[in-house]
Design an enzyme around this catalytic site. Sequence first.
Site, PDB file in Angstrom:
ATOM      1  N   MET A 178       0.847  -1.194   0.000  1.00 19.34           N
ATOM      2  CA  MET A 178       0.000   0.000   0.000  1.00 19.34           C
ATOM      3  C   MET A 178       0.884   1.246   0.000  1.00 19.34           C
ATOM      4  SD  MET A 178      -3.481  -0.889   1.996  1.00 19.34           S
ATOM      5  CE  MET A 178      -2.913  -0.698   3.663  1.00 19.34           C
ATOM      6  N   GLY A 191      11.251  -2.717   5.225  1.00 18.63           N
ATOM      7  CA  GLY A 191      10.525  -3.993   5.294  1.00 18.63           C
ATOM      8  C   GLY A 191      10.039  -4.406   3.908  1.00 18.63           C
ATOM      9  N   HIS A 192       9.444  -3.437   3.192  1.00 19.85           N
ATOM     10  CA  HIS A 192       8.996  -3.732   1.823  1.00 19.85           C
ATOM     11  C   HIS A 192      10.193  -4.096   0.941  1.00 19.85           C
ATOM     12  CE1 HIS A 192       5.723  -0.814   3.108  1.00 19.85           C
ATOM     13  NE2 HIS A 192       5.030  -1.875   2.747  1.00 19.85           N
ATOM     14  N   GLN A 251     -10.339  -2.335   2.495  1.00 19.65           N
ATOM     15  CA  GLN A 251      -9.857  -3.047   3.684  1.00 19.65           C
ATOM     16  C   GLN A 251      -9.781  -2.147   4.920  1.00 19.65           C
ATOM     17  OE1 GLN A 251      -5.924  -3.873   1.681  1.00 19.65           O
ATOM     18  NE2 GLN A 251      -5.160  -3.708   3.768  1.00 19.65           N
ATOM     19  N   GLU A 288       5.664 -11.080   7.501  1.00 22.89           N
ATOM     20  CA  GLU A 288       5.073 -11.786   8.648  1.00 22.89           C
ATOM     21  C   GLU A 288       4.628 -10.859   9.775  1.00 22.89           C
ATOM     22  OE1 GLU A 288       7.884 -14.882   9.702  1.00 22.89           O
ATOM     23  OE2 GLU A 288       6.622 -16.346   8.666  1.00 22.89           O
ATOM     24  N   LYS A 289       4.876  -9.543   9.637  1.00 24.63           N
ATOM     25  CA  LYS A 289       4.315  -8.657  10.663  1.00 24.63           C
ATOM     26  C   LYS A 289       2.795  -8.834  10.666  1.00 24.63           C
ATOM     27  CE  LYS A 289       3.869  -4.187  10.160  1.00 24.63           C
ATOM     28  NZ  LYS A 289       2.396  -4.064  10.301  1.00 24.63           N
ATOM     29  N   ARG A 295       2.759   2.802   9.254  1.00 26.11           N
ATOM     30  CA  ARG A 295       2.072   3.637  10.250  1.00 26.11           C
ATOM     31  C   ARG A 295       3.046   4.276  11.242  1.00 26.11           C
ATOM     32  NH1 ARG A 295      -1.864  -0.394   9.397  1.00 26.11           N
ATOM     33  NH2 ARG A 295      -3.852   0.511   8.757  1.00 26.11           N
TER      34      ARG A 295
END
Length: 285
Positions: free
Chosen positions: A30, A36-37, A61, A148-149, A187
């Site tokens: 998103m 992480g991405h 969502q 996996e978060k 976030r």
Amino acid sequence: MEIISTVAGLREAVAKAKAEGLTVGLVPTMGALHAGHISLIERARKECGFVVVSVFVNPTQFNNQNDLLTYPRTVEADCEKLTEAGVDVAFVPTVEEVYPEPDTRVFDLGPVAEVMEGAMRPGHFNGVAQVVSKLFDFVRPDKAYFGEKDFQQIAVIRRMAELEGFDIDIVACPIKREADGLAMSSRNVRLTPQQRAIAPEIHQVLTDNADLALQRIDIETLKEMVVTELNAIDGMEVEYYEIVDSVTLQPVETWEDARHDLVGCVTVWLGDVRLIDNIKYPLSK
Ligand code: PAF
């Protein structure tokens, strides 16, 4: 890197790659990309000859309108990062392109979607299933990569893929953390400096208590300890902490009941920012 905003353009680019015999990897995001991405993309890059990354804030969502409105949007910076990461196609569609008409599909996601995030965020997983099923259909990748978060999300996507008959290898990638342990999340940028300073305690408390899991302390007691310690931190409020089977995602009451490795999943509010994290409790000590 090609930036594509239409489904037709995307299908064409992927068809060309497939005709060249390339393995196609998809990394749905998103946006508001962070390391992480990038770790998901690096994994895809290693395993696939052609990598597509979608950047799309999926409205279906979000069960909370404020969360949708405040979700960080940084498309230009995202595209720079994707170019640098060696991505072949960035798919950056509009809402109308993905949803030319309202998506009324209701997926029978079953028990994996009924607990934790499913219970707290009604409709959230159905929205995830809607958008990921569309992306799977547009790209028809060989492999798709998820972090996996969002541990429960991966189980939900596996279930959706099974229901829809997608023959796609769904690859679960480890959580990427900041140096102080905070799980990377789009976030996190919404945290105030004060909230950011205490946020690493989430991971800290989970790891501090992991030894008790190894000692097979009563599961209810372990849960209470984690919740009490987190709630004792000024500015934090636990929404839930559940210890669940890593495959069925169902809560487990005793270690003896466990059939697979267990996972402790937590959701914490810091002001109006909702953060999630988890820790694995392997069955074999
Ligand atoms: O994990 C996310 O960022 C989103 O839920 C996903 C999988 C990209 C679907 O919108």
